[in-house]
Design a protein around this motif. Sequence first.
Motif, PDB file in Angstrom:
ATOM      1  N   PRO A   1     -20.911  -0.942  24.537  1.00 44.29           N
ATOM      2  CA  PRO A   1     -21.554  -0.004  23.960  1.00 44.29           C
ATOM      3  C   PRO A   1     -21.783  -1.325  21.869  1.00 44.29           C
ATOM      4  CG  PRO A   1     -19.193   1.061  24.243  1.00 44.29           C
ATOM      5  CD  PRO A   1     -19.532   0.140  25.489  1.00 44.29           C
TER       6      PRO A   1
ATOM      7  N   ASN B   1     -23.558   6.027  17.967  1.00 41.96           N
ATOM      8  CA  ASN B   1     -24.014   6.208  18.946  1.00 41.96           C
ATOM      9  C   ASN B   1     -22.812   6.921  19.670  1.00 41.96           C
ATOM     10  OD1 ASN B   1     -27.118   6.178  19.077  1.00 41.96           O
ATOM     11  ND2 ASN B   1     -27.306   4.341  19.607  1.00 41.96           N
ATOM     12  N   THR B   2     -21.991   5.234  19.631  1.00 42.01           N
ATOM     13  CA  THR B   2     -20.619   6.250  20.336  1.00 42.01           C
ATOM     14  C   THR B   2     -19.754   7.105  19.324  1.00 42.01           C
ATOM     15  OG1 THR B   2     -20.191   3.821  20.897  1.00 42.01           O
ATOM     16  CG2 THR B   2     -18.107   4.753  21.161  1.00 42.01           C
TER      17      THR B   2
ATOM     18  N   GLU C   1     -26.683  -0.874  24.615  1.00 39.28           N
ATOM     19  CA  GLU C   1     -28.308  -0.435  23.780  1.00 39.28           C
ATOM     20  C   GLU C   1     -29.489  -1.183  24.038  1.00 39.28           C
ATOM     21  OE1 GLU C   1     -24.481   2.292  21.779  1.00 39.28           O
ATOM     22  OE2 GLU C   1     -25.107   0.594  22.223  1.00 39.28           O
ATOM     23  N   THR C   2     -28.455  -2.060  24.021  1.00 35.74           N
ATOM     24  CA  THR C   2     -29.981  -3.636  23.539  1.00 35.74           C
ATOM     25  C   THR C   2     -30.623  -3.969  24.768  1.00 35.74           C
ATOM     26  OG1 THR C   2     -28.854  -5.209  23.022  1.00 35.74           O
ATOM     27  CG2 THR C   2     -29.345  -3.892  21.140  1.00 35.74           C
TER      28      THR C   2
ATOM     29  N   SER D   1     -36.820   2.880  27.019  1.00 44.49           N
ATOM     30  CA  SER D   1     -35.845   4.127  26.853  1.00 44.49           C
ATOM     31  C   SER D   1     -35.366   5.494  25.899  1.00 44.49           C
ATOM     32  CB  SER D   1     -34.340   2.893  27.279  1.00 44.49           C
ATOM     33  OG  SER D   1     -34.389   2.391  26.034  1.00 44.49           O
TER      34      SER D   1
ATOM     35  N   ASN E   1     -32.935   6.777  23.592  1.00 47.65           N
ATOM     36  CA  ASN E   1     -31.479   6.627  22.529  1.00 47.65           C
ATOM     37  C   ASN E   1     -30.021   7.049  23.108  1.00 47.65           C
ATOM     38  OD1 ASN E   1     -28.657   7.767  21.201  1.00 47.65           O
ATOM     39  ND2 ASN E   1     -29.554   6.694  19.283  1.00 47.65           N
ATOM     40  N   LEU E   2     -28.875   6.286  23.334  1.00 45.60           N
ATOM     41  CA  LEU E   2     -27.628   5.806  24.222  1.00 45.60           C
ATOM     42  C   LEU E   2     -27.352   7.654  24.555  1.00 45.60           C
ATOM     43  CD1 LEU E   2     -25.652   5.084  26.049  1.00 45.60           C
ATOM     44  CD2 LEU E   2     -24.433   4.145  24.127  1.00 45.60           C
ATOM     45  N   SER E   3     -27.583   8.018  23.055  1.00 43.99           N
ATOM     46  CA  SER E   3     -26.176   9.174  22.990  1.00 43.99           C
ATOM     47  C   SER E   3     -26.855  10.371  23.797  1.00 43.99           C
ATOM     48  CB  SER E   3     -25.801   9.787  21.767  1.00 43.99           C
ATOM     49  OG  SER E   3     -27.102  10.059  20.522  1.00 43.99           O
TER      50      SER E   3
END
Length: 154
Positions: free
Chosen positions: A9, A14-15, A102-103, A130, A132-134
């Motif tokens: 990550p 986000n984390t 994320e990227t 895509s 957002n990761l969260s």
Amino acid sequence: MFHIVLFEPEIPPNTGNIIRLCANTGATLHLIEPLGFHLEDKQLRRAGLDYHEWANIKVYSSIEHFSAMVHPTQLWACSTRGQQYYHEVKFHPDDALLFGPETRGLPQKILSTLPVAQVLRIPMLPFSRSLNLSNAVAIVLYEAWRQQDFHNGG
């Protein structure tokens, strides 16, 4: 309980949001190095609020190290390159949900080690890149937990 696995990550908030998500659902968070931040990062702590003490967080030097230590029931990779929609599979307690950075998302070398049916995607409009990761983690985790009737934590 489900395992959330973040492969390399990059973005602390986000984390941090995912730490809060895991603390509220009972999922264990597994971080695969290298991380794009330090676990003491101010932005990570701010996004996770005071949930760090309630979340079960583990760090591994590689995806292989994670697999050797955890032995999840099933490993599901989440990728925009997946063929199978996340809501079409049957999740089981102790499954691991794997998400990429994320990227760049999960590398092909990891995706190619899994059966095509274990690479999941979230529906999006055509030409969308895509989520957002969260947000992606929350969508898939809550579906997995819903399938367990929200028993025993996510």
